[in-house]
Design a protein around this motif. Structure first.
Motif, mmCIF file in Angstrom:
data_model
loop_
_atom_site.group_PDB
_atom_site.id
_atom_site.type_symbol
_atom_site.label_atom_id
_atom_site.label_comp_id
_atom_site.label_asym_id
_atom_site.label_seq_id
_atom_site.Cartn_x
_atom_site.Cartn_y
_atom_site.Cartn_z
ATOM 1 N N GLU A 42 0.851 -1.198 0.000
ATOM 2 C CA GLU A 42 0.000 0.000 0.000
ATOM 3 C C GLU A 42 0.881 1.240 0.000
ATOM 4 O O GLU A 42 0.510 2.279 -0.538
ATOM 5 C CB GLU A 42 -0.927 0.005 1.224
ATOM 6 C CG GLU A 42 -1.954 1.133 1.237
ATOM 7 C CD GLU A 42 -1.395 2.470 1.695
ATOM 8 O OE1 GLU A 42 -1.752 3.500 1.093
ATOM 9 O OE2 GLU A 42 -0.582 2.506 2.630
ATOM 10 N N GLU A 43 2.074 1.098 0.593
ATOM 11 C CA GLU A 43 2.925 2.271 0.820
ATOM 12 C C GLU A 43 3.657 2.760 -0.425
ATOM 13 O O GLU A 43 4.041 3.914 -0.490
ATOM 14 C CB GLU A 43 3.971 1.952 1.902
ATOM 15 C CG GLU A 43 3.389 1.594 3.267
ATOM 16 C CD GLU A 43 2.802 2.780 3.995
ATOM 17 O OE1 GLU A 43 2.906 3.905 3.478
ATOM 18 O OE2 GLU A 43 2.203 2.579 5.063
ATOM 19 N N VAL A 44 3.903 1.872 -1.360
ATOM 20 C CA VAL A 44 4.717 2.254 -2.514
ATOM 21 C C VAL A 44 3.892 2.151 -3.797
ATOM 22 O O VAL A 44 3.334 1.098 -4.105
ATOM 23 C CB VAL A 44 5.980 1.358 -2.620
ATOM 24 C CG1 VAL A 44 6.831 1.774 -3.815
ATOM 25 C CG2 VAL A 44 6.801 1.444 -1.334
ATOM 26 N N THR A 45 3.800 3.278 -4.520
ATOM 27 C CA THR A 45 3.064 3.269 -5.783
ATOM 28 C C THR A 45 3.819 2.427 -6.816
ATOM 29 O O THR A 45 5.047 2.337 -6.724
ATOM 30 C CB THR A 45 2.900 4.703 -6.344
ATOM 31 O OG1 THR A 45 4.176 5.317 -6.392
ATOM 32 C CG2 THR A 45 1.948 5.524 -5.512
ATOM 33 N N PRO A 46 3.159 1.794 -7.756
ATOM 34 C CA PRO A 46 1.729 1.877 -8.081
ATOM 35 C C PRO A 46 0.802 1.078 -7.163
ATOM 36 O O PRO A 46 -0.392 1.034 -7.421
ATOM 37 C CB PRO A 46 1.679 1.343 -9.519
ATOM 38 C CG PRO A 46 2.843 0.431 -9.635
ATOM 39 C CD PRO A 46 3.894 0.953 -8.708
ATOM 40 N N GLY A 47 1.332 0.463 -6.094
ATOM 41 C CA GLY A 47 0.479 -0.181 -5.097
ATOM 42 C C GLY A 47 0.019 -1.574 -5.486
ATOM 43 O O GLY A 47 0.117 -1.988 -6.640
ATOM 44 N N GLY A 48 -0.472 -2.312 -4.478
ATOM 45 C CA GLY A 48 -0.894 -3.696 -4.713
ATOM 46 C C GLY A 48 -2.365 -3.858 -5.043
ATOM 47 O O GLY A 48 -2.785 -4.904 -5.539
ATOM 48 N N ALA A 49 -3.164 -2.823 -4.776
ATOM 49 C CA ALA A 49 -4.609 -2.943 -4.993
ATOM 50 C C ALA A 49 -4.947 -3.124 -6.468
ATOM 51 O O ALA A 49 -5.686 -4.041 -6.841
ATOM 52 C CB ALA A 49 -5.326 -1.710 -4.438
ATOM 53 N N LYS A 50 -4.380 -2.267 -7.299
ATOM 54 C CA LYS A 50 -4.745 -2.292 -8.717
ATOM 55 C C LYS A 50 -4.384 -3.617 -9.398
ATOM 56 O O LYS A 50 -5.239 -4.214 -10.053
ATOM 57 C CB LYS A 50 -4.117 -1.102 -9.445
ATOM 58 C CG LYS A 50 -4.610 -0.993 -10.855
ATOM 59 C CD LYS A 50 -4.521 0.382 -11.420
ATOM 60 C CE LYS A 50 -5.225 0.468 -12.764
ATOM 61 N NZ LYS A 50 -4.754 -0.514 -13.747
ATOM 62 N N PRO A 51 -3.150 -4.104 -9.220
ATOM 63 C CA PRO A 51 -2.860 -5.397 -9.843
ATOM 64 C C PRO A 51 -3.737 -6.540 -9.328
ATOM 65 O O PRO A 51 -4.076 -7.448 -10.075
ATOM 66 C CB PRO A 51 -1.379 -5.645 -9.523
ATOM 67 C CG PRO A 51 -0.974 -4.602 -8.562
ATOM 68 C CD PRO A 51 -1.936 -3.483 -8.668
ATOM 69 N N MET A 52 -4.128 -6.479 -8.059
ATOM 70 C CA MET A 52 -5.033 -7.528 -7.547
ATOM 71 C C MET A 52 -6.397 -7.444 -8.233
ATOM 72 O O MET A 52 -6.988 -8.454 -8.595
ATOM 73 C CB MET A 52 -5.204 -7.418 -6.030
ATOM 74 C CG MET A 52 -4.039 -8.026 -5.244
ATOM 75 S SD MET A 52 -4.404 -8.177 -3.484
ATOM 76 C CE MET A 52 -4.961 -9.889 -3.364
ATOM 77 N N ILE A 53 -6.876 -6.219 -8.426
ATOM 78 C CA ILE A 53 -8.160 -6.031 -9.116
ATOM 79 C C ILE A 53 -8.017 -6.504 -10.567
ATOM 80 O O ILE A 53 -8.878 -7.231 -11.079
ATOM 81 C CB ILE A 53 -8.605 -4.549 -9.053
ATOM 82 C CG1 ILE A 53 -8.893 -4.152 -7.607
ATOM 83 C CG2 ILE A 53 -9.838 -4.314 -9.933
ATOM 84 C CD1 ILE A 53 -9.036 -2.652 -7.373
ATOM 85 N N ASP A 54 -6.913 -6.117 -11.201
ATOM 86 C CA ASP A 54 -6.675 -6.537 -12.597
ATOM 87 C C ASP A 54 -6.615 -8.056 -12.715
ATOM 88 O O ASP A 54 -6.949 -8.612 -13.753
ATOM 89 C CB ASP A 54 -5.363 -5.932 -13.129
ATOM 90 C CG ASP A 54 -5.469 -4.420 -13.305
ATOM 91 O OD1 ASP A 54 -6.605 -3.898 -13.301
ATOM 92 O OD2 ASP A 54 -4.419 -3.753 -13.434
#
Ligand code: NI
Length: 398
Positions: A142-154
């Motif tokens: 979460e701390e470092v962009t581009p972050g883990g949320a987006k790739p998990m959603i992708d």
């Protein structure tokens, strides 16, 4: 039956609390940096498997998802926790202080993981009465962009089964322990970063007429960029452009040929965020041209604006009120200009991020996030687990 649920949730939370404290301390003791959450995610997966959930690992490198199926058909809800720690040397005297030197859970992500695992225990025990399904999402970085949320959603974390609503929480040392913070609408900013290179022409400090002084040009550009907020964007829409770093020049008697400006743009409106790169480009190009200089702009969009859904935020507020009373709800009035990649989930699915109060003066749990003395009052776990569990329950039965 329905009236009993809050009491049962409280009771189960009380029972698992000591175990969750232990687990949280274990996470705290062995923190891992962004995208290196290998041991942490293994530990998380083990706990979820123990509960008999369907577990998927290695989503976006270290991400983990557990799926709980209720005995009755219904919607699918999700909870999200972040797993990464920060590059900091812990300066607390806690007996379970970080054993990984230079790495520390100084943002409370250890607490977030324990909370979501606690909810997994509570909701698994209520499985026989539960309608629908619950996904427990543990994301990397979460701390470092581009972050883990987006790739998990992708990679489909919100599909099969399709998630209809999502909740998350973040620790907050500004809110007293025992209280849960809610915020309707915009909660956190989009934070973009950019590098602006000003290219002049070097020369002798005594002969400015032969060169193009990149430092003079850069100083004009810096001032002109402030007109983005003051002259280009509506005054009722918050935006802040900050240059945080200037690199340029080699000696006092040399005309500098190149200056690098590093800055951020923070805003609470995606349209404003979208317009920022072209505004910077227009202003920089106009200013440098007037001096006979040149420039290059590299722009990196950050996490999007975090916008909490009205209905989901109300569910969070009500859950807190039902369990602990109205005075335990902490109404957050103003958005923060920091960023958080839970925003990507909220762009896809209605949801809300709560703030979990962890402040306790007596044990010095007062330091802000990312501070080497950051500490939380662990009783916050009880509130986090029970409130989030009831949020899920009420969302699925509502
Ligand atoms: Ni954080």
């Amino acid at each position: 039956m329905k009236e009993e649920i809050p009491e049962r949730i409280k009771k189960i939370t009380e029972q698992v609390f000591p175990k969750l404290v232990k687990l949280r301390r274990e996470f705290h003791q062995y923190p891992e940096l962004s995208y290196q959450e290998f041991e942490t995610s293994k530990r998380v997966a083990r706990e979820l498997k123990k509960l008999g959930l369907e577990v998927k690992t290695r989503i976006a490198k270290t991400g983990v998802v557990g799926l709980l199926k209720g005995s009755k058909k219904g919607k699918t809800a999700a909870l999200r926790a972040d797993m990464d720690a920060l590059p900091l040397d812990e300066q607390t005297n806690l007996p379970y202080k970080s054993k990984n030197r230079g790495v520390m859970h100084a943002c409370g992500h250890d607490l977030h993981m324990a909370c979501v695992l606690g909810c997994a225990v509570v909701l698994t025990r209520l499985k026989d009465q539960l309608s629908g399904k619950v996904k427990f999402i543990f994301q990397p970085s979460e701390e470092v962009t581009p972050g883990g949320a987006k790739p998990m959603i992708d990679q489909g974390v919100l599909e099969n089964p399709k998630v209809n609503g999502i909740f998350a929480l973040h620790s907050d040392s500004a809110i007293p322990v025992g209280k849960v913070g809610v915020k309707y609408g915009e909660m956190m900013a989009q934070a973009d970063s950019f590098d602006l290179v000003i290219k002049g022409k070097g020369g002798h400090g005594a002969r400015p007429q032969d060169g193009v002084d990149a430092i003079v040009v850069a100083s004009q550009v810096i001032c002109a960029l402030q007109t983005i907020a003051s002259r280009n964007i509506s005054p009722v829409s918050p935006v802040v452009v900050s240059i945080g770093q200037i690199d340029g020049g080699t000696a006092r008697n040399i005309i500098c040929d190149r200056v690098v400006l590093k800055g951020t743009v923070r805003s609470l409106d995606s349209k404003v965020a979208k317009s920022a790169p072209s505004l910077i480009n227009r202003i920089a190009s106009g200013v440098v041209k007037s001096f006979g200089a040149d420039f290059e702009l590299e722009y990196h969009p950050g996490y999007p604006v975090l916008i909490n859904d009205e209905k989901m935020t109300h569910i969070a507020q009500r859950a807190t009120e039902i369990l602990y009373g109205k005075d335990k709800v902490y109404h957050i009035k103003e958005p923060m200009m920091g960023a958080e990649d839970f925003a990507y989930f909220l762009k896809k699915v209605p949801g809300t991020m709560m703030r979990l109060g962890t402040r306790n003066q007596k044990i010095k749990a007062t330091y802000p996030w990312h501070h080497p003395k950051f500490k939380v009052d662990e009783t916050a776990l009880k509130y986090g687990v029970s409130v989030m569990s009831l949020c899920i329950w009420n969302f699925l039965t509502g």
